[in-house]
Motif scaffolding. Sequence first.
Motif, PDB file in Angstrom:
ATOM      1  N   SER A   1     -10.272  -1.119   3.176  1.00 46.51           N
ATOM      2  CA  SER A   1      -9.766  -2.175   4.717  1.00 46.51           C
ATOM      3  C   SER A   1      -9.795  -2.787   5.492  1.00 46.51           C
ATOM      4  O   SER A   1     -10.916  -2.970   5.434  1.00 46.51           O
ATOM      5  CB  SER A   1      -9.573  -0.133   5.009  1.00 46.51           C
TER       6      SER A   1
ATOM      7  N   GLU B   1      -3.768  -3.337   3.152  1.00 48.78           N
ATOM      8  CA  GLU B   1      -3.677  -2.769   2.377  1.00 48.78           C
ATOM      9  C   GLU B   1      -2.053  -2.661   1.298  1.00 48.78           C
ATOM     10  O   GLU B   1      -1.250  -1.506   1.356  1.00 48.78           O
ATOM     11  CB  GLU B   1      -3.417  -1.326   2.917  1.00 48.78           C
ATOM     12  N   SER B   2      -2.199  -3.903   1.050  1.00 53.95           N
ATOM     13  CA  SER B   2      -0.802  -4.224   0.412  1.00 53.95           C
ATOM     14  C   SER B   2      -0.712  -3.461  -1.325  1.00 53.95           C
ATOM     15  O   SER B   2       0.589  -3.071  -1.703  1.00 53.95           O
ATOM     16  CB  SER B   2      -0.386  -5.264   0.481  1.00 53.95           C
TER      17      SER B   2
ATOM     18  N   SER C   1       6.104  -3.172  10.140  1.00 48.50           N
ATOM     19  CA  SER C   1       4.909  -3.509  10.862  1.00 48.50           C
ATOM     20  C   SER C   1       4.176  -4.517  10.686  1.00 48.50           C
ATOM     21  O   SER C   1       4.697  -5.803  10.550  1.00 48.50           O
ATOM     22  CB  SER C   1       3.388  -2.419   9.868  1.00 48.50           C
TER      23      SER C   1
ATOM     24  N   THR D   1      -2.696  -6.310  10.010  1.00 51.18           N
ATOM     25  CA  THR D   1      -1.747  -6.226   9.750  1.00 51.18           C
ATOM     26  C   THR D   1      -1.362  -5.221   7.965  1.00 51.18           C
ATOM     27  O   THR D   1      -3.252  -5.052   8.128  1.00 51.18           O
ATOM     28  CB  THR D   1      -0.743  -7.695   9.322  1.00 51.18           C
ATOM     29  N   GLY D   2      -0.569  -4.896   7.913  1.00 52.78           N
ATOM     30  CA  GLY D   2      -0.878  -3.774   6.452  1.00 52.78           C
ATOM     31  C   GLY D   2      -0.936  -4.822   5.045  1.00 52.78           C
ATOM     32  O   GLY D   2      -1.283  -4.060   4.640  1.00 52.78           O
TER      33      GLY D   2
END
Length: 294
Positions: free
Chosen positions: A223, A202-203, A16, A198-199
């Motif tokens: 988030s 939520e890492s 992602s 980006t993710g």
Amino acid sequence: MQLRAGQVAVVTGAASGIGLALARRFAAEGLRVVLADVEEEPLRAAADELIADGAEVLARTVDVGVREEVVALADAAYDTFGAVHLLCNNAGVGSGAEGRMWEHEPNDWKWAFSVNVWGVFHGIQAFVPRMIAAGEPGHVVNTSSTDGGIAPLPTASVYAVTKAAVVTMTESLYAHLKAERARVGASVLFPGPHMLRTGLWESHRNRPGRYAKQRPRRTPYRSLEQWEAAMKEAGQDIAFTPVEQVADLVAEGLAADRFWLLPGSEHSDRQIRARSQSMLDRADPSYLEHFILD
């Protein structure tokens, strides 16, 4: 380094965000791509997308904080494609740390360092000796951040410290490669100049048990969408840089053989000048005062 069809690119954190954008850009240039990510299902979806577009792809689920898994990734890449020309150590996480630095849990630091710093080091050790031995042109791109890589971000100190470490590690790698007269170069990437979708936010969903938090958070994780909504409610507009623009920056920087993959930004330039001037003046870091007042 000129990107050419048939070369092999390895990208970590490839399922992602920036990693996927890099993989798409390299595949569009005709490179064969090795995708590595800790999340199996998104990784498979990314691989299927690129394969459907005609790319040659190898996908491996990898925790870059585990040396043996990165070495196995390198073995698989060489067994499958016979070479690696481009290594992007891109995987990264936040930390989930709250409060002042002396209040942080050690596991917050251990987890962030295992991915953001050790993950880069593991990639260098697993791939670079083979890239040098091959005698072909190659390159290593390590992803840092303006938050820490250029100036401290005390409100996210764990993340900032790891990204500062990536800059110094890449500078050292550059010097070592030059001393070896290797045909392999090195660059440090500062994604931006604005926020990115980006993710990373939520890492925490991928935090391994060995680095589990030892006490409950005081506040729930937010988030990116929740944070953005809160900023808008407070009357602050947030600009975002498309991840595809970051991939373009990398491709252009590789072609120009640039070490600093740093997009133009008046804000970043001010930070660089302020920090440098503070050091030259042997003065207190006044550029941090707005954090101190918070």
